[in-house]
Scaffold this active site. Sequence first.
Site, PDB file in Angstrom:
ATOM      1  CG  HIS A  63      52.976  22.525  91.753  1.00 12.02           C
ATOM      2  ND1 HIS A  63      53.125  23.850  92.106  1.00 12.02           N
ATOM      3  CD2 HIS A  63      53.417  21.795  92.815  1.00 12.02           C
ATOM      4  CE1 HIS A  63      53.636  23.902  93.328  1.00 12.02           C
ATOM      5  NE2 HIS A  63      53.825  22.674  93.776  1.00 12.02           N
ATOM      6  CB  CYS A  80      50.997  22.972  95.379  1.00  8.75           C
ATOM      7  SG  CYS A  80      52.217  23.138  96.674  1.00  8.75           S
ATOM      8  CG  ASN A 117      56.518  24.352  95.651  1.00 14.71           C
ATOM      9  OD1 ASN A 117      55.548  25.043  95.379  1.00 14.71           O
ATOM     10  ND2 ASN A 117      56.423  23.114  96.106  1.00 14.71           N
TER      11      ASN A 117
END
Length: 330
Positions: A257, A116, A287
């Site tokens: 994020h 990520c 996500n």
Amino acid sequence: MSPLSTVILGTGSYAPGRILSNAELSQTVDTSDEWIRTRSGIRERRIAAPGEATSDMGVHAARRALADAGLQPADIDLLIVATITPDMPMPATACIIQQKLGVPTNAACFDLNAACTGFLYALDTACAMLGSGRYRHALVIGVEKLSTIVDWKDRTTCVLFGDGAGAVVVGKSPVPGLGLIGTKLGALGDSVDLLCIPGGGSNAPATAASIAAGSHFLKMKGKEVFKLAVRVMDEAARDILEQHHLRADQISLVIPHQANLRIIEAISAYLELPLERFFVNVDRYGNTSAASIPLALDEARRTGRIKSGDLTLLVAFGAGLTYGSALIRW
Ligand code: UT7
């Protein structure tokens, strides 16, 4: 080394059309809209169409970023793709995107895996390579088809992830103090097993038994990841602010994020910066790993949340556990 500033010349993003809502998900797995919303802030996520590859999504986002920058694929001499879901283990998805997009054959093309945090690692790498003076325009893409590595029977993970892409075109500007003014990257390699895909690599090549056991799917110790995420994102944000003698309240917009709204709320509280200064779209995409920040960055620009002169802080964490932050003056 070049004295020019390294700036983002254009941004673009792409999300597949198929929306998977919490309500629909709760028909196939033991969960509920209420649980997902209150624990993660996610309402829905996007799922790539059958046959729609990671490279296809990356190409869409890249075309939009190039159009925004007023450049052509022929202008690109460096192409970096941050992803944990490449089209295939090799060759690099960057080479596949190069071919689909028509980027010249003298461009350097490679993939980068920092999960990520991948987009921030790729952005920093592009800036360093542009700083060498040997490249002119970099295309940096964060793209994921996480729907292919998620175990759709595991309610502790499948509700959290989605597919998407974001891209930026990076180049040089003679105006001093603009663009990427600092980055801070790091990793906690002792936490590898908190978030990983244990099977299918060289350590445990795929077998019929490993596939039956589901070891090719993403595994996560959610609670431990949550605690570490809050700690490392807070530290990565503080470190970069301190390094550049800035206070948190000088940041116009934080683009974190997008993993969990509660993580973003915790960072907002620790930095004593109101939630309104954080860009949030986790509710609509879940996500999307390496795509998360460039997708949010593009939406933030297109919805007028970033103006000329603004200072933006990007901050991420991911499997590894990798972490990173970046400061951008627009
Ligand atoms: O990019 C990096 C990726 N990872 C992350 O950022 C994830 C970080 N972690 C998190 O976001 C959170 O830890 C989760 C959202 C994954 C989980 O939230 P939590 O508040 O830590 O819940 P929990 O894991 O402690 O689970 C609480 C309960 C458990 O039941 P018991 O043991 O209390 O009976 C779980 O079995 O909720 C249960 N549960 C669910 N229930 C309904 C877990 N997943 C679900 C679900 N639906 N989808």
